[in-house]
Enzyme design. Structure first.
Site, PDB file in Angstrom:
ATOM      1  N   THR A   1     -38.969  63.279  59.622  1.00 45.73           N
ATOM      2  CA  THR A   1     -39.854  63.220  58.457  1.00 45.73           C
ATOM      3  C   THR A   1     -39.374  62.161  57.469  1.00 45.73           C
ATOM      4  O   THR A   1     -40.161  61.368  56.949  1.00 45.73           O
ATOM      5  CB  THR A   1     -39.924  64.590  57.761  1.00 45.73           C
TER       6      THR A   1
ATOM      7  N   GLY B   1     -34.317  64.497  61.238  1.00 46.19           N
ATOM      8  CA  GLY B   1     -34.626  63.575  60.148  1.00 46.19           C
ATOM      9  C   GLY B   1     -35.855  62.725  60.386  1.00 46.19           C
ATOM     10  O   GLY B   1     -36.047  61.703  59.728  1.00 46.19           O
TER      11      GLY B   1
ATOM     12  N   LYS C   1     -49.490  63.695  60.384  1.00 46.16           N
ATOM     13  CA  LYS C   1     -48.647  64.751  60.954  1.00 46.16           C
ATOM     14  C   LYS C   1     -49.449  65.491  62.012  1.00 46.16           C
ATOM     15  O   LYS C   1     -50.591  65.887  61.770  1.00 46.16           O
ATOM     16  CB  LYS C   1     -48.195  65.716  59.844  1.00 46.16           C
TER      17      LYS C   1
END
Length: 225
Positions: free
Chosen positions: A16, A14, A37
Site C-alpha cells: 500500500t 508494504g 484497489k
C-alpha cells in the site's frame, strides 16, 4: 494509458505504501495518475488503502474515490476477500472490477492497481488473484521486504510468475523492518540472482524507512521513464 498491478509476496509487505509512493512520484512529475484497489476487507466506506494512497500523494480524494470506482468492493470483516464477501452474502464480480479499471484508464495516464495480500489469494473457491493476473497480463510490480521469510516467499512468487507467464515489470524491496544490514545486502543479491535465473529482465527499486511518509520521495524512474 497504462495499468500496472502491484502485489506483495504476502500480506503486510508494504505494498500500500509502495503504491502510494509510486503514485506520488508520477504525480509530482506531472503525470495523470490514479490508484485502484482490487478489494478491501476490514473496512467500511471508502477503502482505507485508497485513503493512504491519497495521503502519501498529498491530494484530496478524487470523485472516482467517492463514487467507489477505485475500490468497488469493501467488506467489513478482516479476512481473505472470498470469506469477507461471503460473510456479507456478496460475491466479488470480476467484470465490475474490470469495468472500473477501464473507466480509470479512460481518464488517467497511469493506473496503479493494488492487489490484496499475496499473489495466490482466493477470490472465490475456484478463482484466485493469480488467475486474474494470468488473464489480464498486467505488468506486475512485486513488493517484498526485509522481514524473515521474505526470501522464500519472493522466490516462490517469482517461480509461479514464470510458470504462469505473468510479466514482471519490477521488484520493490521495502527495507522495513530493517533489523539487519547483513540481511538487507544479502537479500538484494539473492533477488538479483534469481530474477536472472527465472528470466526476468527488470529493475529492483529500494524503499528506505521513512519517519514521515508524507514528506518522502522515492525515485521510480527505472519503472516508468
Amino acid at each position: 494509458m497504462k495499468t500496472y498491478f502491484v502485489s506483495g509476496i504476502d500480506t503486510d509487505t508494504g505494498k500500500t505504501y509502495a503504491t502510494g509512493l509510486m503514485a506520488k512520484y508520477l504525480y509530482i512529475n506531472g503525470k495523470s495518475v490514479i490508484t485502484q484497489k482490487f478489494a478491501q476487507t476490514g473496512c467500511k466506506g471508502i477503502s482505507e488503502d485508497i485513503l493512504i494512497h491519497r495521503n502519501i500523494m498529498g491530494v484530496e480524494l478524487f470523485d472516482v474515490d467517492r463514487k467507489g470506482i477505485t475500490c468497488p468492493f469493501v467488506f467489513d470483516y478482516p479476512a481473505s476477500p472470498h470469506l469477507a464477501a461471503q460473510m456479507q452474502n456478496e460475491k466479488i464480480d470480476i467484470h465490475k472490477i474490470s469495468t472500473s479499471t477501464k473507466i480509470l484508464n479512460d481518464s488517467f495516464e497511469y493506473v496503479l492497481f493494488e492487489g490484496v495480500g499475496g499473489l495466490n489469494v482466493p477470490i472465490t473457491l475456484d478463482y484466485s488473484l493469480l488467475d486474474f493476473l494470468q488473464e489480464k497480463k498486467y505488468p506486475l510490480i512485486l513488493v517484498t521486504s526485509s522481514k524473515l521469510g521474505s526470501i522464500n516467499h519472493t522466490l516462490l512468487s517469482l517461480e509461479i510468475l514464470k510458470t504462469r507467464q505473468i510479466p514482471l515489470h519490477g521488484l520493490i524491496y521495502n527495507h522495513y523492518p530493517a533489523k539487519s544490514n547483513f540481511i538487507l545486502n544479502d537479500s538484494i543479491q539473492v533477488f538479483q540472482h534469481y530474477l536472472k535465473k527465472f528470466g526476468f529482465d527488470c529493475p529492483i527499486v529500494e524503499i528506505p524507512i521513512f519517519e514521515n511518509l508524507e514528506n518522502s520521495e522515492v525515485d521510480f524512474s527505472q519503472f516508468f521513464f
